[in-house]
Design an enzyme around this catalytic site. Structure first.
Site, mmCIF file in Angstrom:
data_model
loop_
_atom_site.group_PDB
_atom_site.id
_atom_site.type_symbol
_atom_site.label_atom_id
_atom_site.label_comp_id
_atom_site.label_asym_id
_atom_site.label_seq_id
_atom_site.Cartn_x
_atom_site.Cartn_y
_atom_site.Cartn_z
ATOM 1 N N GLU A 91 0.812 -1.218 0.000
ATOM 2 C CA GLU A 91 0.000 0.000 0.000
ATOM 3 C C GLU A 91 0.844 1.265 0.000
ATOM 4 O OE1 GLU A 91 -0.544 -2.630 1.931
ATOM 5 O OE2 GLU A 91 -2.463 -3.386 1.192
ATOM 6 N N HIS A 117 -11.342 -5.629 8.391
ATOM 7 C CA HIS A 117 -12.139 -5.415 7.175
ATOM 8 C C HIS A 117 -13.377 -4.571 7.465
ATOM 9 C CE1 HIS A 117 -9.623 -8.753 5.946
ATOM 10 N NE2 HIS A 117 -10.058 -8.663 4.700
#
Lengths: 327, 364
Positions: free
Chosen positions: A63, A132
């Site tokens: 990322e 998540h």
């Protein structure tokens, strides 16, 4: 007559991206699994066929690399849109976002612009494993130089995506993942509002209910139930978390004299902390009750089998509204 | 390790490195003199900047003494369209591409955070958070390739990117991610590591178990080690590998083995972690001294070296005067350029501060 089309939020984001990529060939889309697969939520589905692998491509699972290279591409004149696969995976990029992306225009005294959009599916309610279901907005809203927006419905999703890509500053687009498949009409001709304007979703007289992203649906449900019970609730979808459209909030609070703020994120040092402080500054003499906040608890996001208890819903919102009205 | 100029000033091309030697043989005497002039110039600048910091004129100084060969050599090998992404010690590279040295002093004084135009100079802003710039460089190089400005064969069109970093920065994850992204995208970039042996107080032996020039291999980025105190080796290696990157041969890594003669910054005290004997050993490999020996053997005389010394004294005088004359930035610079567009909160806070300051009057 405007041209309307019914579609879910995920498809509206996809259509907005497609529009922006057609309008400007400097717009790129990249991230993990965004090309052939179309992203784990299929938001970028079909864009590879439409635009080819120079405009939309997969990256390694890194990322910081995704955001860091987006910065370099922006320096080269591109307008990168990057996808972070899940909210809980943005933190490896936190350094690049906060120390670089947010500051390069400032550091360069305006020589550089950073038209980078970071798309992040966020929030809970989908029965997922850890990391998540996070709501990381306060980390980014605290960082000068970033703009943070979150659509709650397909029409906003379609237009805010395009407006974010047009913006010369970095924009974090928080997408309410549990609402991705919620359908609604999209006006394909006219943007409803500027990117950073709040929207009055429902008029009411007794209390102002302020929400954003996935909680707008819950707020509207609460207002509907409230109306049946004889309570008139005004609902504002603030849409933009940085900057926040305070004039719209203050106009409503001055009318109703009461405010309740709802979000999924932990309430400690959150978006609602800031809005509550601002209401006490700007509408102090209009208030009949303290500002009440309804949010996640100050705990890590719990295991999925507890999330329905953890997450605010219409009942938790109405309980807070009852407390506000009791003053 | 590629070395063309031994510490005693002897020039020689090692077997197998002829293509690097050829690039040096193409250089005329004026270019060689420019290398010397700029190495001496940046060292004089550095010494003066340390003095200015000690006198309270700069908040901090980051000396590059000992690394002039790596910086001037590589800087002059960067082509006219290429882009450079420095860390925060690349004063010499800045000099080779026309960045005003006063811009660096202004930044270290606290007048701004780096007020030069990176697009115009192609020398990007200093990056203080280690290794962040390496990913920006790779992203820029990805953009160059998307633009089709690689391997066209037209020297007016093609460009490559060079990213500088120190040995310390190689530990950051951003360097690994950079090598990976550059490799899979076959980006036109050279990673230039100045291994000056010390990451503040951590010796290179505690930072890596494999030589840094091999760091890219697992990612698919080949590398080589060069003598970072040999300006000619640094020039030739950078030139050759930037040419190859520009031609579309993908990323390459250079490890320039050098030594930080001075402190990490003016806040550092190297006597606490390293021996004087080590510093003395490296002083004997000084890049400027060895290049002077080389030039004298080439027939360059006292006149030239005297002129360089005089120019250095003049530079020192000039930057002293200009530093003392620096004005503090205007108050509105707190708020300018936080965003490109109008921003309601920033505008409100600016207006509030202006009213507050006006009401409080002059507190000088």
């Amino acid at each position: 007559m405007s041209n309307y089309k019914e579609m879910p939020i995920a498809k509206a984001l996809n259509a907005g991206l497609s529009q922006a990529m057609s309008a400007n060939d400097k717009v790129l889309m990249f991230g993990e699994d965004v090309a052939e697969l179309g992203g784990v939520f299929r938001v970028t589905e079909g864009l590879l066929d439409e635009f080819g692998d120079k405009r939309i491509f997969n990256t390694p699972i890194a990322e910081s690399g995704i955001v860091g290279t987006a910065i370099g591409l922006a320096m080269r004149g591109y307008r990168p849109v990057v996808e972070i696969q899940f909210d809980g995976f943005v933190f490896p990029a936190f350094n690049q976002i906060t120390t670089q992306l947010a500051r390069l225009t400032y550091r360069s005294e305006g020589f550089l612009e950073m038209p980078v959009v970071i798309r992040i599916p966020y929030g809970g309610g989908i029965g997922a494993v850890e990391h998540h279901s996070e709501s990381p907005e306060a980390y980014f809203a605290h960082t000068p130089g970033l703009r943070i927006v979150t659509p709650s419905n397909p029409n906003d999703a379609y237009w805010m995506m395009q407006q974010a890509i047009e913006c010369p500053d970095p924009v974090i687009m928080l997408e309410p993942k549990r609402r991705y498949w919620q359908k609604g009409p999209v006006n394909l001709d006219t943007p409803p509002l500027p990117l950073h304007s709040a929207r009055l979703m429902r008029e009411g007289t007794q209390v102002t209910l302020i929400a954003y992203g996935p909680m707008v649906t819950a707020a509207l449900q609460a207002a509907e139930i409230g109306a049946e019970e004889g309570v008139s609730i005004e609902v504002i979808d603030i849409r933009s978390l940085s900057p926040i459209d305070y004039p719209t909030i203050m106009a409503s609070v001055k009318k109703t004299s009461r405010a309740v703020i709802v979000h999924e994120a932990p309430t400690n040092v959150s978006i609602s902390s800031e809005i509550a402080a601002r209401i006490s500054n700007e509408a102090f003499y209009n208030l009949e009750a303290p500002v009440i906040r309804v949010g996640g608890f100050d705990t890590p996001y719990p295991p999925a089998k507890l999330e329905e208890i953890y997450l605010p819903d219409a009942d938790r919102i109405l309980e807070a509204i009852d407390r506000s009205l009791a003053y | 390790m590629l070395q063309l100029l031994a510490p005693d000033g002897t020039y020689g091309v090692p077997k197998g490195y002829e293509k690097y030697g050829k690039l040096i043989e193409d250089l005329d005497e004026d270019t060689l003199k420019t290398f010397y002039r700029d190495m001496a110039r940046i060292r004089r600048f550095d010494i003066e900047a340390i003095a200015l910091q000690r006198q309270g004129q700069l908040g901090l100084w980051v000396p590059a003494i000992g690394q002039e060969g790596a910086q001037i050599g590589s800087g002059y090998a960067v082509g006219k369209n290429d882009h450079m992404f420095p860390s925060y010690r690349e004063h010499g590279v800045a000099l080779t591409h026309g960045v005003e040295l006063m811009s660096i002093l202004k930044m270290m004084r606290g007048v701004n955070h780096g007020g030069w135009n990176p697009e115009e100079t192609r020398f990007h802003l200093y990056a203080i958070v280690l290794a962040t710039q390496v990913l920006h460089a790779v992203g820029y190089a990805m953009g160059v390739k998307l633009d089709g400005k690689v391997g066209t064969g037209n020297p007016e069109e093609d460009l490559a990117v060079i990213s500088y970093m120190g040995d310390g920065a190689t530990a950051e994850g951003d360097v690994s991610e950079s090598l990976l992204f550059a490799a899979v995208n076959e980006s036109p970039i050279v990673f230039f590591i100045q291994n000056n042996q010390w990451a503040i107080s951590a010796h290179i032996d505690s930072q890596t178990k494999a030589p840094l020039y091999t760091r890219g291999e697992g990612f698919g980025v080949p590398g080589m080690r060069i003598d970072g105190n040999d300006v000619l080796a640094c020039y030739a290696a950078t030139k050759l590998h930037m040419d190859q990157a520009r031609a579309g041969q993908g990323p390459f890594l250079l490890e320039a083995l050098t030594y930080r003669i001075g402190a990490h910054t003016t806040s550092d005290d190297p006597s606490k972690y390293r021996e004087d004997a080590e510093v003395e050993k490296w002083k004997a490999k000084d890049p400027i001294v060895r290049f002077e020996t080389f030039l004298r053997r080439q027939g360059v005389g006292d006149d030239f070296f005297d002129e360089v010394t005089e120019a250095g004294d003049q530079l020192a005088k000039d930057i002293r005067e200009q530093t003392f004359a620096l004005q503090n930035p205007p108050m509105e610079n707190i708020f300018n350029h936080v965003y490109s567009d109008q921003h309601p909160e920033i505008d409100k806070q600016r207006a509030w501060l202006e009213a507050y300051e006006a009401q409080m009057g002059d507190h000088e």
